[in-house]
Scaffold this active site. Structure first.
Site, short mmCIF file in Angstrom:
data_model
loop_
_atom_site.label_atom_id
_atom_site.label_comp_id
_atom_site.label_asym_id
_atom_site.label_seq_id
_atom_site.Cartn_x
_atom_site.Cartn_y
_atom_site.Cartn_z
N GLU A 178 -2.37 2.69 -6.88
CA GLU A 178 -1.55 3.28 -5.84
C GLU A 178 -0.93 4.63 -6.23
OE1 GLU A 178 1.29 0.49 -4.31
OE2 GLU A 178 -0.24 -0.95 -3.70
N GLU A 375 -4.87 -6.19 -3.98
CA GLU A 375 -3.52 -6.74 -3.77
C GLU A 375 -3.36 -7.11 -2.31
OE1 GLU A 375 -0.09 -4.52 -5.00
OE2 GLU A 375 -1.03 -3.87 -6.87
#
Length: 475
Positions: A178, A375
């Site tokens: 991320e 995720e």
């Protein structure tokens, strides 16, 4: 991982079956679970500094002891085996390997990951290594952090060190987790470490993070066998407008550009989207940090793209000069809207249809690069009852709904190769401290007792069956 075809996915009245080699597992991050922040020569990270700064983390919580995974990794791996996990995505703490972010290597740090990887392999659990999950060595931040181009080169050197040590056993590698969060929450609105509030700096940091990814991918390619699979993990959101008006569609375009396309397009070789450059031009020419050859480096091919998804984002048009608060502060003329329906403990909207829509869209846009859900999860205020059980009904429902969403996406042609739940353990949830529980396993942070939740038992059964019922929650 091979290409998924429509014939691989069984769609029956009562059961949804996934492809035979679909990858199931769970994920964690080093700073959130390891603790032991000063053990065995580990250096300070930006999150150590941030958490120690009054008012930055809820209740003054820090990353020590977290889940004490550094000392309890073996029992945690035993727990993974009991759940039937086929894979485990973990991150390597850069400050454990190079306490100062460059130069001398800390052997004791590498030895810890040696032990962890060996334990996973002994249990037939595939290790997926993430090289950076936000714990930048503080020394590098002192020199500008991700605003400093040199940090990208230091990261590539570190990546090569870790790969050289673990590459004989670990075949799946992720460079960054991320980078959008690192850039826009760390340097844009400052709610994450290092806590800087400068929209232009966040765009510069984003470029240097992408450059770090490209340089590290090249470094790993140079020393990895063909069997190694290299990737990057990005966080995405489906962006929905408040109406079908042209103004609403324009707001969606703007937020989608800064949320999704600004990182994905360069990685896939398309460069920065021109509309995003125009939307952010009012901040000044932040692209002056882009040098000749950067975009080619960033576009170094990857073998798959990790997809992190939690919730959709709702937007609406606003006054042309209005600047939204939060990580989208580089935009003007858009306003974020409240979530709808059932919310998680974090106040995030639960919408599995948005997940299907996202995966189908990403698979189309990725041009043949497969996807892995790296995720997906939800936070709720769990408690252990008098019988020693955790009935996390809401998380189980979220999990089942979103696994079904993945199945629908595959049925609609999305090339999705795996699903990893976030998170294996309740943990240090960044600026929220220990107030939010994402784990499928409950952690008592006073005693370090682990308790398997109903959501973990449900995931275990899904893995065992490589599928789940088409309806209901009796999984």
């Amino acid at each position: 991982m091979r290409m998924t075809t429509d014939s691989d996915v069984e769609v029956g009245r009562d059961v949804l079956t996934f492809p035979p080699d679909f990858l199931w597992g769970a994920a964690t991050a080093a700073f959130q679970i390891e603790g032991a922040t000063t053990a065995d020569g580990r250096g300070a990270s930006i999150w150590d500094t941030f958490a120690a700064t009054p008012g930055k983390v809820l209740a003054g919580d820090t990353g020590d002891p977290a889940c004490d995974h550094y000392h309890r990794y073996q029992s945690d791996v035993d727990l993974m085996e009991s759940l039937g996990l086929a894979s485990y995505r973990f991150s390597v703490a850069w400050p454990r390997i190079q306490p100062s972010g460059s130069g001398q290597v800390e052997e004791r740090g590498l030895a810890f990951y040696d032990r962890l990887v060996d334990s996973l392999l002994e249990k037939n659990i595939q290790p997926l290594a993430t090289l950076y999950h936000w714990d930048l060595p503080q020394v590098l931040e002192d020199f500008g952090g991700w605003r400093n181009r040199d940090t990208a080169y230091r990261f590539a050197e570190y990546a090569a060190i870790v790969h050289e040590r673990l590459g004989d056993r670990v075949q799946a590698w992720t460079t960054l987790n991320e980078p959008w969060v690192s850039a826009f929450l760390g340097y844009g609105n400052g709610i994450h470490a290092p806590g800087i509030t400068d929209a232009a700096a966040s765009l510069e940091a984003a470029h240097h993070l992408l450059l770090a990814h490209g340089l590290a991918t090249q470094a790993l390619r140079a020393q990895a066998p063909d069997s190694h699979r290299l990737s990057i993990v990005l966080n995405f959101s489906t962006i929905w407008g408040d109406s079908d008006s042209e103004a609403s569609k324009e707001a969606v375009r703007k937020v989608d550009g800064l949320q999704n396309r600004i990182l994905l397009d360069p990685i896939l070789g398309r460069g920065y989207p021109l509309d995003v450059l125009q939307d952010t031009s009012w901040l000044g020419d932040w692209t002056n940090v882009v040098r000749d050859g950067d975009m080619e480096t960033i576009a170094t091919p990857v073998d798959w793209i990790g997809v992190n998804y939690y919730n959709p984002t709702r937007v609406a048009p606003a006054d042309p000069d209005f600047v939204p608060a939060g990580p989208h502060a580089g935009l003007r003329g858009v306003a974020l809207q409240p979530p709808q329906g059932e919310l998680t403990g974090f106040g995030w909207e639960q919408n599995a249809d948005a997940f299907t829509e996202l995966l189908v869209r990403l698979s189309r846009d990725a041009g043949g690069v497969p996807l892995v859900v790296t995720e997906n999860g939800s936070a709720f205020p769990d408690v252990v009852d008098s019988a020693g059980r955790v009935h996390d009904v809401q998380r189980k429902k979220y999990l089942v709904d979103h696994v079904r969403a993945v199945h629908r996406a595959i049925s609609e042609g999305a090339d999705v190769r795996g699903y990893l739940a976030w998170s294996l353990l309740d943990n240090f949830e960044w600026a929220a401290g220990y107030s939010q529980r994402f784990g499928i396993v409950h952690v008592d942070f006073e005693t370090q007792q682990r308790t398997v939740k109903e959501s973990a038992a449900a995931l275990s059964r899904i893995i065992g069956q490589n599928g789940l019922p088409a309806h209901g929650y009796a999984v």
